[in-house]
Write an enzyme that holds these catalytic residues in place. Structure first.
Site, PDB file in Angstrom:
ATOM      1  N   ASN A   9       0.865  -1.182   0.000  1.00 22.73           N
ATOM      2  CA  ASN A   9       0.000   0.000   0.000  1.00 22.73           C
ATOM      3  C   ASN A   9       0.901   1.231   0.000  1.00 22.73           C
ATOM      4  OD1 ASN A   9      -1.807   2.046   0.541  1.00 22.73           O
ATOM      5  ND2 ASN A   9      -2.228   1.403   2.652  1.00 22.73           N
ATOM      6  N   TRP A  10       1.036   1.821  -1.182  1.00 22.37           N
ATOM      7  CA  TRP A  10       1.966   2.958  -1.298  1.00 22.37           C
ATOM      8  C   TRP A  10       1.429   4.230  -0.649  1.00 22.37           C
ATOM      9  CZ3 TRP A  10       4.089   3.030  -7.042  1.00 22.37           C
ATOM     10  CH2 TRP A  10       4.715   1.802  -7.302  1.00 22.37           C
ATOM     11  N   LYS A  11       0.144   4.257  -0.353  1.00 20.00           N
ATOM     12  CA  LYS A  11      -0.494   5.464   0.198  1.00 20.00           C
ATOM     13  C   LYS A  11      -0.264   6.653  -0.752  1.00 20.00           C
ATOM     14  CE  LYS A  11      -0.070   3.369   4.687  1.00 20.00           C
ATOM     15  NZ  LYS A  11       0.015   3.486   6.131  1.00 20.00           N
ATOM     16  N   HIS A  94      -9.450   1.417   4.699  1.00 21.24           N
ATOM     17  CA  HIS A  94      -8.185   1.573   5.429  1.00 21.24           C
ATOM     18  C   HIS A  94      -8.392   2.539   6.597  1.00 21.24           C
ATOM     19  CE1 HIS A  94      -4.086   2.758   6.361  1.00 21.24           C
ATOM     20  NE2 HIS A  94      -3.725   1.617   5.823  1.00 21.24           N
ATOM     21  N   GLU A  96      -6.747   4.926   7.618  1.00 21.47           N
ATOM     22  CA  GLU A  96      -6.528   6.341   7.279  1.00 21.47           C
ATOM     23  C   GLU A  96      -7.763   6.921   6.583  1.00 21.47           C
ATOM     24  OE1 GLU A  96      -2.766   5.690   5.339  1.00 21.47           O
ATOM     25  OE2 GLU A  96      -1.936   5.161   7.300  1.00 21.47           O
ATOM     26  N   GLU A 166      -5.414  -4.532  10.664  1.00 19.92           N
ATOM     27  CA  GLU A 166      -4.382  -3.523  10.877  1.00 19.92           C
ATOM     28  C   GLU A 166      -4.680  -2.717  12.139  1.00 19.92           C
ATOM     29  OE1 GLU A 166      -2.260  -2.498   6.950  1.00 19.92           O
ATOM     30  OE2 GLU A 166      -4.022  -1.229   7.090  1.00 19.92           O
ATOM     31  N   GLY A 172       2.587   2.494  10.716  1.00 12.83           N
ATOM     32  CA  GLY A 172       3.562   3.570  10.546  1.00 12.83           C
ATOM     33  C   GLY A 172       4.274   3.975  11.823  1.00 12.83           C
ATOM     34  N   SER A 213       3.511  -1.795  10.403  1.00 14.88           N
ATOM     35  CA  SER A 213       4.952  -1.853  10.647  1.00 14.88           C
ATOM     36  C   SER A 213       5.575  -3.205  10.299  1.00 14.88           C
ATOM     37  CB  SER A 213       5.271  -1.475  12.097  1.00 14.88           C
ATOM     38  OG  SER A 213       4.843  -0.140  12.358  1.00 14.88           O
ATOM     39  N   GLY A 234       2.864  -0.993   4.280  1.00 11.59           N
ATOM     40  CA  GLY A 234       2.938   0.409   3.903  1.00 11.59           C
ATOM     41  C   GLY A 234       4.375   0.820   3.618  1.00 11.59           C
ATOM     42  N   GLY A 235       5.018   1.399   4.617  1.00 19.01           N
ATOM     43  CA  GLY A 235       6.360   1.959   4.458  1.00 19.01           C
ATOM     44  C   GLY A 235       7.359   1.050   3.754  1.00 19.01           C
TER      45      GLY A 235
END
Ligand code: PGA
Length: 255
Positions: A9-11, A94, A96, A166, A172, A213, A234-235
């Site tokens: 998930n590149w966001k 998600h 976010e 999640e 993150g 994470s 993500g990251g």
């Protein structure tokens, strides 16, 4: 046997030019890893470019959100029929989206029905906040989210879903859940809620990812848990690390 699935998930990261450079650098390595589904979820603007780059590979593509309507006066929104021209998967709900953009289980449920009607494969996200976690409300919150998001699906639709667990406090933050903790929420609470709705066979068919994470250093531990079928990353999906992470995941599952 559930096929493992790893999604990046590149966001809101990467221009088209950056996405092209990055995908060129990882696609060979990623394509070599067999036995697991590998999904890249760039921003809408980079979907078409990434689609072209991975068309001859086994790598799949996903969007990070969509609206439930077919078309019309919904400025700034993207319809499911627009996404099916580009990608196979779509991330829905998600944290976010829930936290910054006010998404609710009811809205996510409408999106889920619309995505399935168009043949998109949804990755439905659930997760408790830190305050809910600390107050011992994880089971109640996750059960409510699963019931609310999946309302009205047939057992067959439900069984084909990918759910991402999640915990919001792990996203993150570098503070991942433990494999045992996440595995228990997935195995007992999430599969339990699905079993209550659709029966045990459906609960065992759903693929459930852990997210929050995840790195190459901890993916092996998560994948060792029999109830964890993959990860939403993500990251670590924005770096070449992602290839290592997927390789370790496949190896740990023995596929
Ligand atoms: P993270 O994000 O891997 O950067 O924690 C996961 C996610 O939000 O999907």
């Amino acid at each position: 046997m559930r096929r493992p699935i790893l999604a990046g998930n590149w966001k809101m990261n990467m221009t088209i030019a950056e996405a092209i450079d990055f995908v060129r650098s990882i696609r060979l390595g990623l394509n070599e890893i067999k036995g697991v589904d590998r999904v890249l979820c760039p921003p809408f603007t980079a979907l078409a470019a990434v689609k072209d780059l991975i068309s001859a590979t086994g790598i799949a593509l996903g969007a990070q959100n969509m609206y439930w309507e077919e078309k019309g006066a919904f400025t700034g929104e993207i319809a499911p029929g627009m996404l099916v021209e580009l990608c196979q998967y779509v991330i829905l709900g998600h944290s976010e989206r829930r936290g910054y953009f006010g998404e609710t289980d009811a809205g996510i449920n409408r999106k889920l029905h619309a995505a399935l009607a168009h043949g998109l494969k949804p990755i439905v996200c659930v997760g408790e906040t830190e305050a809910q976690h600390d107050a011992g409300q994880t089971e109640r919150v996750i059960t409510e989210q699963v019931r609310g998001c999946l309302a009205g699906l047939t057992a067959e639709q439900a069984g084909g879903l990918v759910v991402a667990y999640e915990p919001v406090w792990a996203i993150g933050t570098g503070k991942a859940a433990t494999a045992g903790g996440a595995g228990a929420v997935i195995g007992v609470t999430i599969r339990g809620a699905i079993a209550d709705l659709y029966g045990e066979a459906t609960a065992q068919a759903v693929r459930v990812q852990y997210g929050g994470s995840v790195t190459p250093a901890n993916i092996g531990e998560f994948m060792s848990h029999p109830d964890i079928d993959g990860a939403l990353v993500g990251g670590a999906s924005l770096k070449a690390d992602f290839v290592d992470l997927v390789r370790i995941a496949a190896k740990t599952k023995g596929v």
